[in-house]
Design a protein around this motif. Structure first.
Motif, PDB file in Angstrom:
ATOM      1  N   LEU A  99     -14.244   2.586  -2.703  1.00  0.00           N
ATOM      2  CA  LEU A  99     -14.655   2.476  -4.089  1.00  0.00           C
ATOM      3  C   LEU A  99     -15.095   3.684  -4.602  1.00  0.00           C
ATOM      4  N   GLU A 100     -16.083   4.667  -3.323  1.00  0.00           N
ATOM      5  CA  GLU A 100     -16.458   5.600  -4.014  1.00  0.00           C
ATOM      6  C   GLU A 100     -15.690   6.927  -4.269  1.00  0.00           C
ATOM      7  N   ASP A 101     -14.293   6.728  -3.716  1.00  0.00           N
ATOM      8  CA  ASP A 101     -13.307   7.683  -3.681  1.00  0.00           C
ATOM      9  C   ASP A 101     -12.800   7.489  -4.971  1.00  0.00           C
ATOM     10  N   ASP A 102     -12.566   6.047  -6.042  1.00  0.00           N
ATOM     11  CA  ASP A 102     -12.282   5.864  -7.396  1.00  0.00           C
ATOM     12  C   ASP A 102     -13.445   6.396  -8.210  1.00  0.00           C
ATOM     13  N   LYS A 103     -14.372   5.753  -7.960  1.00  0.00           N
ATOM     14  CA  LYS A 103     -15.527   6.725  -8.123  1.00  0.00           C
ATOM     15  C   LYS A 103     -15.898   7.889  -9.178  1.00  0.00           C
ATOM     16  N   LYS A 104     -14.997   9.182  -7.928  1.00  0.00           N
ATOM     17  CA  LYS A 104     -15.359  10.438  -8.110  1.00  0.00           C
ATOM     18  C   LYS A 104     -14.153  10.397  -8.422  1.00  0.00           C
ATOM     19  N   ASN A 105     -13.031  10.114  -8.559  1.00  0.00           N
ATOM     20  CA  ASN A 105     -11.797  10.668  -9.047  1.00  0.00           C
ATOM     21  C   ASN A 105     -11.915  10.090 -10.635  1.00  0.00           C
ATOM     22  N   ILE A 155       1.150  -1.292   0.279  1.00  0.00           N
ATOM     23  CA  ILE A 155      -0.121   0.492   0.328  1.00  0.00           C
ATOM     24  C   ILE A 155       0.622   1.343   0.031  1.00  0.00           C
ATOM     25  N   ALA A 156       2.183   1.617   0.718  1.00  0.00           N
ATOM     26  CA  ALA A 156       2.700   2.270   0.598  1.00  0.00           C
ATOM     27  C   ALA A 156       3.451   2.439  -0.627  1.00  0.00           C
ATOM     28  N   LEU A 157       3.721   1.158  -1.194  1.00  0.00           N
ATOM     29  CA  LEU A 157       4.307   1.891  -2.764  1.00  0.00           C
ATOM     30  C   LEU A 157       3.111   2.767  -3.401  1.00  0.00           C
ATOM     31  N   LEU A 158       2.163   2.240  -3.156  1.00  0.00           N
ATOM     32  CA  LEU A 158       1.173   2.382  -4.660  1.00  0.00           C
ATOM     33  C   LEU A 158       0.906   3.419  -3.498  1.00  0.00           C
ATOM     34  N   LYS A 159       1.057   4.407  -2.510  1.00  0.00           N
ATOM     35  CA  LYS A 159       0.410   5.625  -2.036  1.00  0.00           C
ATOM     36  C   LYS A 159      -0.054   6.796  -3.523  1.00  0.00           C
ATOM     37  N   ASP A 160       0.219   6.756  -4.409  1.00  0.00           N
ATOM     38  CA  ASP A 160       0.031   8.153  -5.509  1.00  0.00           C
ATOM     39  C   ASP A 160      -0.668   7.256  -5.623  1.00  0.00           C
ATOM     40  N   HIS A 161      -1.370   6.255  -6.157  1.00  0.00           N
ATOM     41  CA  HIS A 161      -2.426   5.787  -6.972  1.00  0.00           C
ATOM     42  C   HIS A 161      -3.206   5.140  -6.044  1.00  0.00           C
ATOM     43  N   LEU A 162      -3.879   5.155  -4.397  1.00  0.00           N
ATOM     44  CA  LEU A 162      -5.150   4.816  -4.443  1.00  0.00           C
ATOM     45  C   LEU A 162      -5.671   5.945  -3.875  1.00  0.00           C
ATOM     46  N   PRO A 163      -6.836   6.328  -2.743  1.00  0.00           N
ATOM     47  CA  PRO A 163      -7.538   6.676  -2.482  1.00  0.00           C
ATOM     48  C   PRO A 163      -6.645   7.348  -1.000  1.00  0.00           C
ATOM     49  N   GLU A 164      -7.147   8.060  -0.902  1.00  0.00           N
ATOM     50  CA  GLU A 164      -6.718   9.038   0.156  1.00  0.00           C
ATOM     51  C   GLU A 164      -6.439   7.630   1.875  1.00  0.00           C
ATOM     52  N   PHE A 165      -8.273   7.435   1.945  1.00  0.00           N
ATOM     53  CA  PHE A 165      -8.801   6.477   2.560  1.00  0.00           C
ATOM     54  C   PHE A 165      -7.953   5.357   3.163  1.00  0.00           C
ATOM     55  N   LEU A 166      -7.749   5.253   1.803  1.00  0.00           N
ATOM     56  CA  LEU A 166      -7.070   3.891   2.085  1.00  0.00           C
ATOM     57  C   LEU A 166      -6.067   3.815   2.227  1.00  0.00           C
ATOM     58  N   TYR A 167      -5.106   4.591   2.050  1.00  0.00           N
ATOM     59  CA  TYR A 167      -3.446   4.607   2.401  1.00  0.00           C
ATOM     60  C   TYR A 167      -3.855   5.036   3.936  1.00  0.00           C
ATOM     61  N   GLU A 168      -4.531   5.918   4.673  1.00  0.00           N
ATOM     62  CA  GLU A 168      -4.779   6.303   5.855  1.00  0.00           C
ATOM     63  C   GLU A 168      -5.347   5.414   6.393  1.00  0.00           C
TER      64      GLU A 168
END
Length: 266
Positions: free
Chosen positions: A240-246, A192-205
């Protein structure tokens, strides 16, 4: 025994989130008054209407309250009661619930439409953005939880979460120059840390989500998994909602960029 049970926190939680046959403790005047509407006023709660297919407000109507008045002492109450929710948008949209009161506990013993039908309708708007396997297993997780199967529901939620991460790696590994070894040979938190810039902020946090799902699969019992299911489900819904909005925002930007490029100066 009742002291070890989860408390009734709200009518919404009991009706829309609690699986059937799970005993909930009735403690405190607030929860009892809320349940039986001692004041006699109109009670409204919020939830998902499977007929409108969107969030709505419902009016609470008791259909059957046997064994004396609604003000009967809850400590002495043993009954099989029923209520319905009527959507304020369309009164013909009704959800029916049946429950048992005994020994200062309340247990949902039936409802129509089912909890699984309502929950799956609520998340149906995200399925278009999911691959078929993710959509099937997310649906299966909700169905299992609705029927009181906690550990099994966690297994499917964890599989959906894992694929969200793995698919994101496959999507960006060439552009980022990542190797499979960088991703496959590390723990999920490092993935998840590796993918940080490509994941919803909620997922990383909230990357602890995966740890909770794993503990549920390997160590928690059915009751504890069911107690955490709604939190885990809604966490994945937020992702999923964050991904949809993005995606919608990216599509909107691309559409306007194409329109601007099409200006010919005439």
């Amino acid at each position: 025994m009742a002291a070890e049970l989860p408390n009734l926190k709200s009518l919404e939680q009991f009706l829309f989130e609690t699986p059937p046959y799970v005993q909930i403790a009735l403690f405190g005047a607030y929860s009892v008054e809320q349940l039986y509407n001692f004041d006699g006023g109109i009670v409204r709660i919020d939830g998902h209407c499977p007929f409108c297919q969107r969030p709505s407000t419902f009016t609470v109507v008791f259909q059957h309250v046997p064994d004396g008045s609604q003000r009967a002492r809850i400590e002495e109450r043993f009954s099989h009661d029923a209520m319905r929710l009527e959507c304020v948008r369309e009164s013909s949209h009704k959800i029916h619930f049946y429950f048992r009161i005994a020994d200062l506990t309340i247990t949902k013993i039936g409802q129509f439409p089912s909890m699984a039908d309502i929950a799956n309708d609520e998340v149906s708007r995200f399925r278009k953005g999911m691959n078929s396997l993710d959509a099937q297993e997310f649906h299966r997780a909700i169905g299992l939880a609705a029927h009181g199967v906690g550990v099994g529901s966690f297994v499917y939620l964890r599989r959906v979460f894992e694929r969200l991460i793995y698919n994101r790696f496959e999507e960006f590994k060439v552009a980022e120059g990542w190797t499979d070894d960088q991703f496959l040979n590390v723990r999920m938190e490092q993935k998840i840390a590796l993918l940080k810039d490509h994941l919803p902020e909620f997922l990383y946090e909230n990357r602890k989500i995966y740890s909770i799902l794993s503990v549920g699969v390997h160590a928690l019992d059915e009751k504890n998994c069911l107690g955490w299911f709604e939190v885990m489900k809604q966490s994945i819904v937020i992702i999923l909602e964050d991904d949809k909005k993005n995606k919608e925002e990216l599509d909107r930007r691309l559409a306007f960029a194409d329109a601007i490029r099409g200006f010919d100066g005439a």
